[in-house]
Design a protein around this motif. Structure first.
Motif, short mmCIF file in Angstrom:
data_model
loop_
_atom_site.label_atom_id
_atom_site.label_comp_id
_atom_site.label_asym_id
_atom_site.label_seq_id
_atom_site.Cartn_x
_atom_site.Cartn_y
_atom_site.Cartn_z
N ALA A 84 0.72 -1.11 0.01
CA ALA A 84 0.03 -0.06 -0.05
C ALA A 84 1.02 1.23 -0.01
CB ALA A 84 -0.92 0.00 1.25
N SER A 85 2.09 1.27 0.52
CA SER A 85 2.74 2.39 0.75
C SER A 85 4.42 1.63 0.80
CB SER A 85 2.41 3.39 1.76
OG SER A 85 2.77 2.57 3.16
N GLY A 86 5.27 2.84 0.73
CA GLY A 86 6.79 2.48 1.21
C GLY A 86 6.67 1.84 2.88
N ILE A 153 20.29 -1.33 5.12
CA ILE A 153 20.69 -0.15 4.64
C ILE A 153 20.03 0.68 3.52
CG2 ILE A 153 23.12 -1.06 5.41
CD1 ILE A 153 23.40 -1.47 2.14
N GLU A 154 20.43 1.98 3.60
CA GLU A 154 19.75 2.99 2.75
C GLU A 154 21.19 3.57 2.11
OE1 GLU A 154 16.08 5.00 4.03
OE2 GLU A 154 16.76 6.79 2.72
N THR A 155 21.11 3.61 0.85
CA THR A 155 22.35 4.46 0.14
C THR A 155 21.89 4.91 -1.40
OG1 THR A 155 24.62 4.28 -0.71
CG2 THR A 155 23.29 2.01 -0.93
N THR A 207 5.74 5.66 -4.59
CA THR A 207 5.48 6.80 -4.30
C THR A 207 6.34 8.02 -5.19
OG1 THR A 207 4.93 6.53 -2.30
CG2 THR A 207 4.61 8.70 -2.68
N LYS A 208 7.81 7.58 -5.04
CA LYS A 208 8.84 8.56 -5.47
C LYS A 208 9.03 8.34 -6.96
CE LYS A 208 8.50 9.24 -1.17
NZ LYS A 208 9.11 8.58 -0.17
N SER A 209 10.26 8.03 -7.39
CA SER A 209 10.68 7.96 -8.89
C SER A 209 10.05 7.09 -9.66
CB SER A 209 12.19 8.02 -9.09
OG SER A 209 12.69 6.65 -8.83
N ILE A 216 -0.07 9.10 -6.36
CA ILE A 216 -0.24 7.76 -5.53
C ILE A 216 0.86 7.56 -4.58
CG2 ILE A 216 -1.87 6.76 -7.40
CD1 ILE A 216 1.28 5.00 -6.44
N VAL A 217 0.32 6.87 -3.62
CA VAL A 217 1.38 6.52 -2.58
C VAL A 217 1.61 4.96 -2.91
CG1 VAL A 217 1.70 8.22 -0.87
CG2 VAL A 217 -0.03 6.17 -0.56
N GLY A 218 2.92 4.43 -2.82
CA GLY A 218 2.79 2.91 -3.07
C GLY A 218 4.05 2.27 -2.61
N SER A 336 8.46 14.53 0.02
CA SER A 336 8.47 13.48 -1.34
C SER A 336 9.52 13.80 -2.29
CB SER A 336 7.05 13.57 -2.08
OG SER A 336 7.14 12.24 -2.65
N LEU A 337 9.74 13.21 -3.35
CA LEU A 337 11.15 13.28 -3.99
C LEU A 337 10.77 12.25 -5.24
CD1 LEU A 337 13.25 10.34 -3.83
CD2 LEU A 337 12.93 11.21 -1.50
N GLY A 338 11.82 12.75 -6.33
CA GLY A 338 11.92 11.85 -7.32
C GLY A 338 10.81 11.98 -8.49
C1 PLP Z 1 9.10 7.94 0.88
C2 PLP Z 1 10.14 6.93 1.40
C3 PLP Z 1 9.51 5.88 2.07
C4 PLP Z 1 8.15 5.66 2.71
O1 PLP Z 1 7.27 5.40 1.77
P1 PLP Z 1 5.88 5.72 1.59
O2 PLP Z 1 5.44 5.37 0.36
O3 PLP Z 1 5.77 7.27 2.08
O4 PLP Z 1 5.10 5.00 2.80
C5 PLP Z 1 10.77 5.08 2.59
N1 PLP Z 1 12.08 5.09 2.17
C6 PLP Z 1 12.37 6.37 1.66
C7 PLP Z 1 14.00 6.31 1.11
C8 PLP Z 1 11.52 7.35 1.15
O5 PLP Z 1 11.75 8.17 0.43
#
Ligand code: PLP
Length: 394
Positions: A84-86, A153-155, A207-209, A216-218, A336-338
């Motif tokens: 449903a979202s990130g 991790i996030e990079t 949701t982003k790029s 939408i979010v996802g 938000s971004l991308g």
């Molecule tokens: C926006 C974002 C999330 C969360 O995603 P949602 O769709 O807002 O729930 C997770 N990680 C990163 C890096 C994000 O930019």
């Protein structure tokens, strides 16, 4: 068409497509909650093995399937799981991989809520996590304990733009039998392919790029191996954070132009980053495409391009940053971004405000840091907008 051997852009347009009885050129939206079984035996077969047919949209649905098949092919995974979202993806992964008494090591400057939910809520169930600067492999090794199960991790990290060496993380994880997870939202599959570097699970906030149009979010999770995939899929279905067929349709539509959009955003971002770096009112700029980035070489090796996210600080810190944010006209002051539109935001008071100040500071998220997501507008207009807003700072 079989797109297994096709190039990335061909996959974006054609992978995951379904052939329906009407010859539809796009994936139809199967807006239904449930599916008719052909017989009692067929219903039982569907429950025993999901290749026999669709059951119920929380479990599976042709439109969502099309998106999952497309993204699994893009990322070279076994299969994908749309959410449903990130954050739905983050929680599905935490819940599937961690039990009471387990420990996780993670990047200090991860997406704010990924850390907040762990420290505030998973801690209530006896799950602990240590947050370190994963750009420094020694810190990662030091944080690993006998009960560590996951390396998350996030990079580049959000919003500090630190780069973590993915191959180095895979090596450390193998030595300690850890499952590796990468939040690949900042890059998307066009700029970075962690599964190809040995990572077990990749996820995105689509949701982003990936969706790219701020409508939408996802989220989506891609798993490299079958057994782990089954475990994560079962958790998503039980948690009930499935994507909706309409959302899935929108993401499929957005993905078709992923390469074109990311290329254009990135081309603009390179120019904007240079402009900011040369501007007398800017204290510092963090962008993986600038030689001044401390991990410029690693970024070049690991990523297919530096992307469109820039962090910087205005001289005069938060006070000056606020003048900038209140005076831009083209850039939208929004999180938000991308996406295709340029956005500006302030992590310390917005996306990362729920993190305590000490954690924020040790993660490098200063009060003056401004995050800028460059869109596809004419770059002269983006720069003119920044210029006039920066002039307002006295
Ligand atoms: C926006 C974002 C999330 C969360 O995603 P949602 O769709 O807002 O729930 C997770 N990680 C990163 C890096 C994000 O930019």
């Amino acid at each position: 068409m079989n797109t297994k051997k096709a190039g990335f852009n061909t996959k974006l347009v054609h992978a995951g497509m379904i052939e329906d009885q009407f010859g539809s050129a796009t994936v139809p939206i199967y807006q239904t909650s449930t599916f008719r079984f052909k017989s009692a035996d067929h219903g039982a077969e569907c429950f025993a093995d999901d290749t026999h047919g669709y059951i119920y949209t929380r479990i599976n649905n042709p439109t969502i399937d099309a998106l999952e098949n497309l993204v699994a092919e893009l990322e070279n995974g076994y299969r994908a799981i749309a959410t449903a979202s990130g954050m739905g993806a983050v929680n599905t992964i935490y819940m599937a991989l961690l039990s009471q008494g387990d420990h996780m090591v993670s990047t200090a400057a991860v997406y704010g809520p990924s850390r907040v939910v762990m420290e505030k809520h998973y801690s209530r169930f006896g799950i602990e996590a240590t947050y370190v600067n994963t750009s420094n492999p020694k810190d990662v090794k030091k944080a690993i304990k006998p009960n560590t199960k996951v390396l998350f991790i996030e990079t580049p990290s959000n919003p500090t733009m630190d780069i973590t060496d993915i191959k180095e993380m895979v090596k450390i994880a193998k030595e300690h039998n850890l499952i590796t997870v990468v939040d690949n939202t900042f890059c998307g599959p066009y700029l970075q392919m962690p599964l190809d570097m040995g990572i077990d699970i990749v996820f995105h906030s689509v949701t982003k790029s990936m969706n790219g149009h701020a409508d939408i979010v996802g989220g989506i999770i891609i798993v490299k191996e079958k057994e782990l995939y089954k475990k994560v899929r079962a958790m998503m279905v039980t948690l009930g954070c499935n994507m909706d067929p309409h959302q899935a349709y929108m993401v499929i539509r957005g993905l078709k132009t992923l390469s074109l959009r990311v290329e254009k955003c990135q081309e603009n971002a390179k120019v904007v980053a240079k402009f900011l770096e040369d501007h007398p009112k800017i204290a510092w700029v963090r962008y993986p495409g600038l030689k001044s980035h401390p991990q410029y070489k690693l970024a070049q090796k690991q990523m297919n391009g530096p992307g469109a996210m820039i962090s910087f600080e205005v001289k005069g810190g938060l006070k000056a940053g606020k003048v900038l944010m209140d005076n831009v006209k083209l850039a939208i002051l929004a999180v938000s971004l991308g996406g295709i539109e340029t956005l500006i935001q302030h992590p310390a008071s917005m996306t990362h405000s729920k993190m305590d100040k000490a954690s924020r500071e040790s993660a490098g998220i200063t009060d003056g840091l401004v995050r800028f997501s460059v869109g596809i507008e004419n770059v002269e207009d983006i720069i003119a907008d920044l210029s006039q807003a920066l002039e307002k700072i006295k």
